[in-house]
Write an enzyme that holds these catalytic residues in place. Structure first.
Site, PDB file in Angstrom:
ATOM      1  N   VAL A   1       0.811  -1.225   0.000  1.00 60.34           N
ATOM      2  CA  VAL A   1       0.000   0.000   0.000  1.00 60.34           C
ATOM      3  C   VAL A   1       0.845   1.276   0.000  1.00 60.34           C
ATOM      4  CG1 VAL A   1      -2.053  -1.018   1.080  1.00 60.34           C
ATOM      5  CG2 VAL A   1      -0.260  -0.015   2.523  1.00 60.34           C
TER       6      VAL A   1
ATOM      7  N   ASN B   1      -6.824  -1.111   6.039  1.00 61.16           N
ATOM      8  CA  ASN B   1      -6.508  -1.856   7.259  1.00 61.16           C
ATOM      9  C   ASN B   1      -5.053  -2.328   7.339  1.00 61.16           C
ATOM     10  OD1 ASN B   1      -7.395  -3.865   9.566  1.00 61.16           O
ATOM     11  ND2 ASN B   1      -6.408  -5.109   7.967  1.00 61.16           N
TER      12      ASN B   1
ATOM     13  N   SER C   1      -6.005   2.923  15.822  1.00 56.89           N
ATOM     14  CA  SER C   1      -5.651   2.141  17.013  1.00 56.89           C
ATOM     15  C   SER C   1      -5.914   2.976  18.254  1.00 56.89           C
ATOM     16  CB  SER C   1      -4.150   1.779  16.971  1.00 56.89           C
ATOM     17  OG  SER C   1      -3.750   1.160  18.192  1.00 56.89           O
TER      18      SER C   1
ATOM     19  N   TYR D   1       4.779   3.858  15.990  1.00 61.97           N
ATOM     20  CA  TYR D   1       3.461   3.289  15.654  1.00 61.97           C
ATOM     21  C   TYR D   1       2.332   4.215  16.112  1.00 61.97           C
ATOM     22  CZ  TYR D   1      -0.369  -0.156  15.675  1.00 61.97           C
ATOM     23  OH  TYR D   1      -1.554  -0.821  15.467  1.00 61.97           O
TER      24      TYR D   1
ATOM     25  N   LYS E   1      -0.692   6.150  13.915  1.00 62.88           N
ATOM     26  CA  LYS E   1      -2.123   5.930  14.113  1.00 62.88           C
ATOM     27  C   LYS E   1      -2.839   7.227  14.507  1.00 62.88           C
ATOM     28  CE  LYS E   1      -2.252   1.591  13.025  1.00 62.88           C
ATOM     29  NZ  LYS E   1      -2.983   1.141  11.831  1.00 62.88           N
TER      30      LYS E   1
ATOM     31  N   VAL F   1      -6.016  -7.046  20.184  1.00 63.15           N
ATOM     32  CA  VAL F   1      -6.729  -8.081  19.442  1.00 63.15           C
ATOM     33  C   VAL F   1      -5.718  -9.165  19.065  1.00 63.15           C
ATOM     34  CG1 VAL F   1      -8.169  -8.547  17.417  1.00 63.15           C
ATOM     35  CG2 VAL F   1      -8.236  -6.286  18.486  1.00 63.15           C
TER      36      VAL F   1
ATOM     37  N   THR G   1      -3.979 -11.302  16.736  1.00 62.04           N
ATOM     38  CA  THR G   1      -3.754 -11.394  15.282  1.00 62.04           C
ATOM     39  C   THR G   1      -2.279 -11.710  15.044  1.00 62.04           C
ATOM     40  OG1 THR G   1      -3.081  -9.084  15.026  1.00 62.04           O
ATOM     41  CG2 THR G   1      -5.455  -9.517  14.880  1.00 62.04           C
TER      42      THR G   1
HETATM   43  P1  NAD Z   1      -1.861  -8.665  11.040  1.00 60.28           P
HETATM   44  O1  NAD Z   1      -0.380  -8.509  11.027  1.00 60.28           O
HETATM   45  O2  NAD Z   1      -2.452  -9.974  11.415  1.00 60.28           O
HETATM   46  O3  NAD Z   1      -2.493  -8.182   9.659  1.00 60.28           O
HETATM   47  C1  NAD Z   1      -1.977  -7.087   8.928  1.00 60.28           C
HETATM   48  C2  NAD Z   1      -1.959  -7.441   7.471  1.00 60.28           C
HETATM   49  O4  NAD Z   1      -1.529  -6.301   6.726  1.00 60.28           O
HETATM   50  C3  NAD Z   1      -0.971  -8.580   7.139  1.00 60.28           C
HETATM   51  O5  NAD Z   1      -1.605  -9.538   6.354  1.00 60.28           O
HETATM   52  C4  NAD Z   1       0.153  -7.872   6.400  1.00 60.28           C
HETATM   53  O6  NAD Z   1       0.804  -8.692   5.432  1.00 60.28           O
HETATM   54  C5  NAD Z   1      -0.593  -6.712   5.754  1.00 60.28           C
HETATM   55  N1  NAD Z   1       0.277  -5.608   5.411  1.00 60.28           N
HETATM   56  C6  NAD Z   1       1.193  -4.999   6.190  1.00 60.28           C
HETATM   57  N2  NAD Z   1       1.810  -4.034   5.515  1.00 60.28           N
HETATM   58  C7  NAD Z   1       1.282  -4.015   4.281  1.00 60.28           C
HETATM   59  C8  NAD Z   1       1.526  -3.247   3.121  1.00 60.28           C
HETATM   60  N3  NAD Z   1       2.461  -2.275   3.093  1.00 60.28           N
HETATM   61  N4  NAD Z   1       0.782  -3.481   2.018  1.00 60.28           N
HETATM   62  C9  NAD Z   1      -0.161  -4.438   2.028  1.00 60.28           C
HETATM   63  N5  NAD Z   1      -0.415  -5.227   3.087  1.00 60.28           N
HETATM   64  C10 NAD Z   1       0.301  -5.011   4.199  1.00 60.28           C
HETATM   65  O7  NAD Z   1      -2.378  -7.556  12.094  1.00 60.28           O
HETATM   66  P2  NAD Z   1      -3.838  -7.004  12.457  1.00 60.28           P
HETATM   67  O8  NAD Z   1      -3.837  -6.841  13.925  1.00 60.28           O
HETATM   68  O9  NAD Z   1      -4.924  -7.756  11.804  1.00 60.28           O
HETATM   69  O10 NAD Z   1      -3.713  -5.553  11.818  1.00 60.28           O
HETATM   70  C11 NAD Z   1      -4.753  -4.915  11.082  1.00 60.28           C
HETATM   71  C12 NAD Z   1      -4.790  -3.459  11.472  1.00 60.28           C
HETATM   72  O11 NAD Z   1      -5.212  -3.355  12.830  1.00 60.28           O
HETATM   73  C13 NAD Z   1      -3.438  -2.754  11.405  1.00 60.28           C
HETATM   74  O12 NAD Z   1      -3.593  -1.481  10.803  1.00 60.28           O
HETATM   75  C14 NAD Z   1      -3.046  -2.625  12.854  1.00 60.28           C
HETATM   76  O13 NAD Z   1      -2.175  -1.536  13.079  1.00 60.28           O
HETATM   77  C15 NAD Z   1      -4.383  -2.452  13.508  1.00 60.28           C
HETATM   78  N6  NAD Z   1      -4.436  -2.705  14.943  1.00 60.28           N
HETATM   79  C16 NAD Z   1      -4.249  -3.952  15.447  1.00 60.28           C
HETATM   80  C17 NAD Z   1      -4.321  -4.145  16.828  1.00 60.28           C
HETATM   81  C18 NAD Z   1      -4.150  -5.510  17.448  1.00 60.28           C
HETATM   82  O14 NAD Z   1      -4.114  -5.608  18.692  1.00 60.28           O
HETATM   83  N7  NAD Z   1      -4.007  -6.572  16.675  1.00 60.28           N
HETATM   84  C19 NAD Z   1      -4.573  -3.073  17.688  1.00 60.28           C
HETATM   85  C20 NAD Z   1      -4.758  -1.814  17.148  1.00 60.28           C
HETATM   86  C21 NAD Z   1      -4.695  -1.640  15.768  1.00 60.28           C
END
Ligand code: NAD
Ligand code: ADP
Length: 260
Positions: free
Chosen positions: A62, A88, A142, A155, A159, A188, A190
């Site tokens: 992205v 996302n 986030s 990070y 956000k 979460v 993940t």
């Molecule tokens: P995750 O690592 O399981 O999923 C993130 C996905 O994004 C992965 O499949 C990764 O390959 C893809 N990705 C990363 N950089 C990319 C890029 N430059 N281009 C295309 N794809 C890319 O993590 P998640 O927790 O599902 O994250 C989803 C969103 O939620 C993120 O923006 C993360 O910052 C946010 N988030 C997660 C949490 C948590 O606790 N898991 C908390 C707050 C925010």
């Protein structure tokens, strides 16, 4: 079936919150374009898709504007419209040292994906929504963008930027009936948080996971998908420019010592 005959793009659909969101959109009738830089992750998500769902998987970084431009042109050729964009994709890069020891390159990498990547997707998708006077964009920010803490750089800054981008884009696009909102997940389980969960589980600290949330537990990707799909749907037709914490009450509390 809130997304029948609608076309949705989900970035970061190869794992975690993005995967759960892509699957829910498809179950509710959307044609889903899944973009991620992990082809393996995309294949795994595709394998869970309902048999009758229309979905395509595309490898995309992205933060690469040429790649974003090419993908959007392909989607418009194939589907002729884009109704929903879920920005996302994100990276945390783990825990960071104090600001006195930060590396400029780490800031550029994290901001490049989390903030500039979201901007690039909006830049190239929104004109097609404006032309039809219809569309909904949901960004995954986030709770770290609302408050921060030691180890949060860069990070948290990225956000906070996503929350502000949500407001700016909502103002730019509101006159075209295009809504822009964000969700702010708490903890979460993940791919991103795997190390945290692995550490807690192997050190007899599982009970501490989500302990700072008022619901006393961590969240599931499906609980984020539910909120994202609400904001992307007509159920949220009068909501724009907002950042909704989906965090088990984490940001409602000062977490004062001795209060629990
Ligand atoms: P995750 O690592 O399981 O999923 C993130 C996905 O994004 C992965 O499949 C990764 O390959 C893809 N990705 C990363 N950089 C990319 C890029 N430059 N281009 C295309 N794809 C890319 O993590 P998640 O927790 O599902 O994250 C989803 C969103 O939620 C993120 O923006 C993360 O910052 C946010 N988030 C997660 C949490 C948590 O606790 N898991 C908390 C707050 C925010
Ligand atoms: P986090 O610390 O947030 O988990 P990572 O840097 O581990 O962030 O990246 C998350 C996902 O993105 C992983 O699945 C990883 O394989 C993939 N990834 C990370 N960096 C790159 C890269 N430069 N090119 C392609 N995929 C990458």
């Amino acid at each position: 079936m809130r997304f029948t005959e609608r076309v949705a793009i989900v970035t970061g659909a190869g794992s975690g919150i993005g995967r759960a969101t892509a699957l829910r959109l498809a179950r509710e009738g959307a044609s889903v374009i899944m973009a991620d830089w992990s082809e393996e992750g995309l294949q795994e998500t595709a394998s869970h898709m309902p048999a009758d769902a229309t979905h395509i998987e595309r490898k995309l970084d992205v933060s690469d504007e040429d790649g974003v431009r090419t993908l959007i042109a392909e989607v418009m050729d194939q589907f002729g419209q884009i109704d929903v964009l879920v920005n996302n994709a994100g990276i945390s890069g783990g825990s960071y040292p104090p600001v006195t020891e930060n590396e400029k390159g780490d800031w550029e990498k994290i901001l490049g994906v989390n903030l500039i990547g979201a901007m690039l997707m909006i830049k190239h998708v929104a004109p097609h929504m404006q032309a039809r006077q219809q569309g909904a964009i949901v960004n995954t920010a986030s709770v770290a963008g609302i408050r921060s803490g030691a180890g949060g750089n860069p990070y948290s800054a990225s956000k906070a930027g996503v929350i502000n981008l949500t407001q700016t884009a909502a103002c730019d696009l509101g006159g075209f009936n295009v809504r822009v909102n964000a969700v702010c997940p708490g903890l979460v389980e993940t791919g991103m948080t795997k190390a945290v969960f692995d550490y807690a589980r192997s050190n007899d600290k599982e009970h501490k996971l989500g302990g700072r949330c008022e619901l006393r537990r961590y969240g599931k990707p499906e609980e984020l998908a539910a909120a994202i799909c609400f904001l992307a749907s007509d159920d949220a037709s009068y909501i724009t420019g907002q950042a909704l914490p989906v965090d088990g009450g984490n940001t409602a509390s000062l977490n004062l010592p001795g209060m629990k």
